[in-house]
Design a protein around this motif. Sequence first.
Motif, short mmCIF file in Angstrom:
data_model
loop_
_atom_site.label_atom_id
_atom_site.label_comp_id
_atom_site.label_asym_id
_atom_site.label_seq_id
_atom_site.Cartn_x
_atom_site.Cartn_y
_atom_site.Cartn_z
N ILE A 60 -35.36 125.52 22.40
CA ILE A 60 -35.57 126.27 23.72
C ILE A 60 -34.13 126.39 24.51
O ILE A 60 -33.51 125.44 24.84
CB ILE A 60 -36.85 125.40 24.38
N TYR A 61 -34.17 127.56 24.88
CA TYR A 61 -32.61 127.60 25.55
C TYR A 61 -32.62 128.97 26.46
O TYR A 61 -33.84 129.67 26.42
CB TYR A 61 -31.57 128.01 24.40
N TYR A 62 -31.66 129.07 27.46
CA TYR A 62 -31.43 130.31 28.01
C TYR A 62 -29.91 130.41 28.41
O TYR A 62 -29.26 129.68 28.68
CB TYR A 62 -32.47 130.32 29.33
N PRO A 63 -29.60 131.69 28.24
CA PRO A 63 -28.03 132.31 28.50
C PRO A 63 -28.18 132.49 30.12
O PRO A 63 -29.17 132.91 30.71
CB PRO A 63 -27.99 133.43 27.91
N GLU A 64 -27.29 131.95 30.77
CA GLU A 64 -27.03 132.28 32.23
C GLU A 64 -25.51 132.53 32.18
O GLU A 64 -24.63 131.59 32.39
CB GLU A 64 -27.37 130.92 32.94
N GLY A 65 -25.37 133.63 32.86
CA GLY A 65 -23.88 134.20 33.09
C GLY A 65 -23.06 134.13 31.76
O GLY A 65 -23.68 134.58 30.78
N ASP A 66 -22.04 133.15 31.61
CA ASP A 66 -21.18 132.89 30.39
C ASP A 66 -21.59 131.65 29.79
O ASP A 66 -20.91 131.39 28.86
CB ASP A 66 -19.78 133.30 30.61
N GLU A 67 -22.71 131.05 30.21
CA GLU A 67 -23.14 129.79 29.61
C GLU A 67 -24.55 129.83 28.73
O GLU A 67 -25.15 130.86 29.23
CB GLU A 67 -23.43 128.82 30.73
N LEU A 68 -24.70 129.22 27.78
CA LEU A 68 -25.80 129.04 27.08
C LEU A 68 -26.40 127.51 27.18
O LEU A 68 -25.62 126.81 26.82
CB LEU A 68 -25.48 129.51 25.40
N ARG A 69 -27.36 127.58 27.76
CA ARG A 69 -27.89 126.32 28.05
C ARG A 69 -29.17 125.80 27.08
O ARG A 69 -30.23 126.67 26.84
CB ARG A 69 -28.74 126.12 29.40
N ILE A 70 -28.72 124.70 26.33
CA ILE A 70 -29.87 124.36 25.43
C ILE A 70 -30.81 123.26 25.98
O ILE A 70 -30.36 122.25 26.42
CB ILE A 70 -29.32 123.70 24.13
#
Length: 90
Positions: A60-70
């Motif tokens: 489960i993750y989400y991309p935010e700007g230039d970051e990918l948060r797991i």
Amino acid sequence: MFKLLISRRTRDFLEKLPPKQFRQVVKKILSLCENPHPSDARHLRGYPYLRVDVGEYRIIYYPEGDELRIVLVGKRNDEEVYKRLSRKEV
């Protein structure tokens, strides 16, 4: 390419995986850094997150700007993954 951010809980979970499953999950996470919207990604209803499956695990993750948060990694058929989301343990 996205900058990868992994929660402490996810890092702890990954460290406990057997070597084969660890490699599979990490390989998928790294591929998400290059393409955060693969064809097998699905949006989670009621959350701003996406999910992908790899073997018997769900990421489960989400991309935010230039970051990918797991946010979480857990057993695919285990409802505990979603309970942790609803209890805001992420």
